[in-house]
Write an enzyme that holds these catalytic residues in place. Structure first.
Site, mmCIF file in Angstrom:
data_model
loop_
_atom_site.group_PDB
_atom_site.id
_atom_site.type_symbol
_atom_site.label_atom_id
_atom_site.label_comp_id
_atom_site.label_asym_id
_atom_site.label_seq_id
_atom_site.Cartn_x
_atom_site.Cartn_y
_atom_site.Cartn_z
ATOM 1 N N CYS A 9 0.863 -1.182 0.000
ATOM 2 C CA CYS A 9 0.000 0.000 0.000
ATOM 3 C C CYS A 9 0.900 1.233 0.000
ATOM 4 C CB CYS A 9 -0.987 -0.018 1.164
ATOM 5 S SG CYS A 9 -0.263 0.178 2.805
ATOM 6 N N ARG A 15 -3.381 -0.799 5.408
ATOM 7 C CA ARG A 15 -3.932 -1.847 4.549
ATOM 8 C C ARG A 15 -2.995 -3.015 4.300
ATOM 9 N NH1 ARG A 15 -5.364 2.102 -0.221
ATOM 10 N NH2 ARG A 15 -3.459 3.007 0.612
ATOM 11 N N ASP A 115 -7.821 3.869 1.457
ATOM 12 C CA ASP A 115 -6.932 4.130 2.583
ATOM 13 C C ASP A 115 -7.719 4.729 3.754
ATOM 14 O OD1 ASP A 115 -4.807 4.652 4.267
ATOM 15 O OD2 ASP A 115 -3.706 5.879 2.813
#
Length: 145
Positions: A9, A15, A115
């Protein structure tokens, strides 16, 4: 045969560590780690992401954020990213890895995982749920890669 996976990420604190935890729990015979394209190097998992991942039993152990590099990419059989722009950045910076880079939402019409950083606990929970569901599909289909 896929033996190593790196989840990717942006900062490597929300994440990708949650995805690494989920995939590791679902595929114990595969080495799973994570990295960030703009990592907050040395930081642990975001507390809200950890709490959310704990709800699903997928929190990573002893996570420390690290920067993605050509060495990390070279050592992985599969790179799993959260958003299309992550794949595009890998293609620009490391075109040799584009063929083994896929979205976590690959099996859900290329769904992207947004996000949740600094956006509240509920978005972290939503992210963890999406990550866990998408990871189940990867675990079921990993043999096709």
């Amino acid at each position: 045969m896929i033996r190593s996976v790196v989840t990717i990420c942006t900062g490597n604190i929300c994440r990708s560590p949650v995805a690494a935890g989920a995939l590791a729990s679902l595929m114990p015979d595969v080495a799973v780690s994570s990295a960030g394209l703009h990592a907050l190097v040395g930081r642990g998992i975001d507390p809200d992401s950890k709490a959310a991942a704990d709800l699903f039993g997928i929190a990573p152990k002893d996570h420390v954020a690290r920067q993605f590099s050509s060495e990390i990419g070279q050592g992985a059989d599969l790179l799993i990213v959260m958003e299309t722009h992550h794949r595009q950045e890998i293609g620009r910076r490391w075109p040799q890895f584009l063929g083994k880079t896929f979205l976590l939402g690959q099996f859900e019409s290329n769904k992207e995982i947004a996000d949740p950083y600094r956006r509240g606990r509920m978005l972290h929970i939503h992210m963890a749920e999406q990550v866990f569901e998408s990871s189940k599909l990867w675990a079921a289909n990993i043999g096709s890669f």
